[in-house]
Design an enzyme around this catalytic site. Structure first.
Site, short mmCIF file in Angstrom:
data_model
loop_
_atom_site.label_atom_id
_atom_site.label_comp_id
_atom_site.label_asym_id
_atom_site.label_seq_id
_atom_site.Cartn_x
_atom_site.Cartn_y
_atom_site.Cartn_z
N CYS A 177 -9.08 -7.01 1.88
CA CYS A 177 -9.46 -5.76 2.55
C CYS A 177 -10.86 -5.30 2.17
O CYS A 177 -11.34 -4.33 2.73
CB CYS A 177 -8.42 -4.68 2.29
SG CYS A 177 -7.63 -4.84 0.72
N GLN A 219 1.29 -9.20 -5.97
CA GLN A 219 0.92 -10.62 -6.09
C GLN A 219 1.92 -11.42 -6.93
O GLN A 219 2.02 -12.63 -6.80
CB GLN A 219 -0.48 -10.76 -6.70
CG GLN A 219 -1.59 -10.21 -5.83
CD GLN A 219 -1.85 -11.05 -4.58
OE1 GLN A 219 -1.57 -12.25 -4.55
NE2 GLN A 219 -2.39 -10.43 -3.55
N THR A 267 13.61 5.01 11.38
CA THR A 267 14.48 3.87 11.70
C THR A 267 13.95 2.62 11.00
O THR A 267 12.75 2.34 11.03
CB THR A 267 14.53 3.65 13.23
OG1 THR A 267 15.00 4.86 13.80
CG2 THR A 267 15.44 2.50 13.60
N THR A 289 0.84 -1.20 0.00
CA THR A 289 0.00 0.00 0.00
C THR A 289 0.87 1.25 0.00
O THR A 289 0.65 2.18 -0.77
CB THR A 289 -0.92 -0.02 1.24
OG1 THR A 289 -1.72 -1.20 1.19
CG2 THR A 289 -1.81 1.20 1.29
N GLY A 326 6.20 -7.99 1.47
CA GLY A 326 6.81 -9.18 2.05
C GLY A 326 5.84 -10.28 2.44
O GLY A 326 6.13 -11.47 2.30
N HIS A 327 4.65 -9.88 2.93
CA HIS A 327 3.78 -10.92 3.53
C HIS A 327 3.06 -11.78 2.51
O HIS A 327 2.36 -12.73 2.89
CB HIS A 327 2.81 -10.30 4.54
CG HIS A 327 1.69 -9.49 3.96
ND1 HIS A 327 0.40 -9.94 3.94
CD2 HIS A 327 1.65 -8.27 3.40
CE1 HIS A 327 -0.39 -9.02 3.41
NE2 HIS A 327 0.36 -7.99 3.07
N1 PLP Z 1 -1.59 -4.52 -4.23
C1 PLP Z 1 -2.08 -5.74 -4.40
C2 PLP Z 1 -2.27 -6.27 -5.79
C3 PLP Z 1 -2.42 -6.53 -3.30
O1 PLP Z 1 -2.92 -7.76 -3.48
C4 PLP Z 1 -2.23 -5.99 -2.00
C5 PLP Z 1 -2.61 -6.77 -0.80
O2 PLP Z 1 -3.52 -7.54 -0.82
C6 PLP Z 1 -1.68 -4.71 -1.87
C7 PLP Z 1 -1.38 -4.01 -3.00
C8 PLP Z 1 -1.40 -4.11 -0.52
O3 PLP Z 1 -0.26 -4.70 0.04
P1 PLP Z 1 0.04 -4.59 1.61
O4 PLP Z 1 -0.92 -5.50 2.29
O5 PLP Z 1 1.45 -5.03 1.74
O6 PLP Z 1 -0.14 -3.16 1.98
#
Ligand code: PLP
Length: 390
Positions: free
Chosen positions: A325, A179, A237, A72, A200-201
């Site tokens: 989300c 993705q 930091t 994001t 990363g996640h």
């Molecule tokens: N962009 C895409 C295509 C995603 O699938 C996601 C998360 O689902 C994001 C951006 C946001 O990433 P983050 O959760 O690391 O903020």
């Protein structure tokens, strides 16, 4: 009863080796990497090793990688930063209708500031058309932002073609590769990518970690002002354990990519085949060919995705109806609507995203549960009964 986790597009478990790599940097060596003593220089070295590795995965330079808190933040920085950088040259941006909300809402924010945004439509498979992109370019177009692969339907975009068009027209090209990163081989040079967001996640790294790749030729304005971290572009930091864990997870993802892709895609194809052959009035959404290996996005007519999801939840299966989300939102997916699905079909959608730790037994159990629950929900559906009797 064991939980069956089929929501890897939402997030993934941290790989044990990534966790192990992070642990010493919480309590053993917790030095601030900007400090002047020996333990700090070890921390600095480790974070720089992670940066260098992540850069290598993209065929980029270490100085082109800026650590962020995730996808994001990277998307926001890339889009608003490019807009601020070039607003004297033009105020027109091109993106697609199926982007993640981190991109769509960044664009919407810029529209409120007077920028104009063209939202490219997509084919039934969820791919943008290069001819439409070319037609949308105007003399004042400063940025093209199109995702590498879609988070809901898994469709992979023609990124090299988009990059070539952007480069021929002297327009900055940003891609949200949240993705795709770790799942697909990416070459920022060959694909003419100027800005790339990663998180990363999504690849068995820790949450709250990510990076923005910035081509060294682009003087992107700083995101955060403060100390001189991230070469003055993103002060604060560093999230040292997170960066090290992200680096390790990316290393494992790269090393095992080909084998994992084969294994995961086999499970995906098995799941898709079972759902389509055993459940009538079911459709697969997204491209058959240009698809992320773990993505299975299907719509069941006469069923509400949210109801099916809660039935699966009772059976300890974790899936989703779309982007993590937007779960809980009652509106049907903007991605499916852009692909031309009617609203009632879009509402009957389930996204199952497979990871390396899943097994064929889990996939078969899930397919059984879905088949039984879809049948039970249809029994209660007036629309289905009406349709069936006729
Ligand atoms: N962009 C895409 C295509 C995603 O699938 C996601 C998360 O689902 C994001 C951006 C946001 O990433 P983050 O959760 O690391 O903020």
């Amino acid at each position: 009863m064991k939980t069956i986790y089929l929501d890897h597009a939402a997030t993934t478990p941290v790989h044990p080796e990534a966790e192990a790599a992070m642990l010493p940097y919480f309590r053993e060596n917790y030095a601030n990497p900007s400090a002047a003593y020996k333990t700090a220089s070890e921390v600095r070295e480790k974070t720089e090793q992670a940066r260098a590795f992540l850069a290598k995965t993209l065929h980029a330079k270490p100085a082109e990688i800026y650590f962020t808190s995730g996808g994001t933040e990277s998307d926001n920085w890339a889009i608003k930063g490019a807009a601020r950088l070039l607003k004297a040259k033009g105020r027109h941006i091109i993106t697609s209708a199926i982007e993640h909300h981190a991109v769509l809402n960044s664009c919407a924010d810029l529209e409120r500031e007077g920028f104009q945004v063209t939202y490219l439509g997509v084919s039934e498979q969820g791919e943008i058309r290069l001819s439409e992109l070319e037609k949308a370019i105007r003399p004042d177009t400063i940025l093209i932002s199109v995702m590498y692969a879609n988070n809901e339907v898994g469709t992979i975009q023609p990124v090299a073609g988009i990059g070539a068009i952007a480069s021929q027209n002297g327009i900055i090209f940003h891609t949200d590769a949240v993705q795709a990163y770790g799942q697909l081989p990416i070459d920022v040079n060959k694909s003419h990518i100027d800005l790339l967001s990663a998180s990363g996640h999504k690849l068995n790294g820790p949450k709250g970690t990510g990076f923005l790749y910035v081509n060294e030729k682009i003087p992107l304005p700083s995101l955060l002002y403060g100390g001189g971290q991230e070469r003055g572009k993103r002060a604060g930091t560093e999230n040292v354990p997170g960066i090290i864990g992200f680096g390790k997870a990316a290393e494992i993802a790269c090393k095992t990519r080909a084998e994992r892709e084969r294994h995961i895609a086999k499970m995906r194809d098995h799941l898709i085949a079972r759902l389509l052959s055993e459940i009538p009035y079911t459709r697969l959404n997204g491209s058959r060919k240009n698809r992320l290996p773990g993505n299975c996005n299907v719509s069941f007519q006469f069923v509400r995705g949210a109801e099916l999801l809660s039935k699966l939840n009772e059976e300890n299966i974790c899936a989703s109806v779309g982007a993590a989300c937007t779960c809980g939102a009652s509106a049907p997916s903007h991605v499916l609507l852009a692909m031309g699905l009617p609203e009632n079909i879009a509402r009957g959608t389930l996204r199952l995203t497979i990871g390396y730790e899943n097994t064929f037994e889990e996939i078969d159990y899930t397919a059984d549960c879905i088949r039984n629950n879809v049948a039970a929900l249809r029994e209660k559906s007036e629309e289905y009964q009406h349709f069936y009797i006729r």
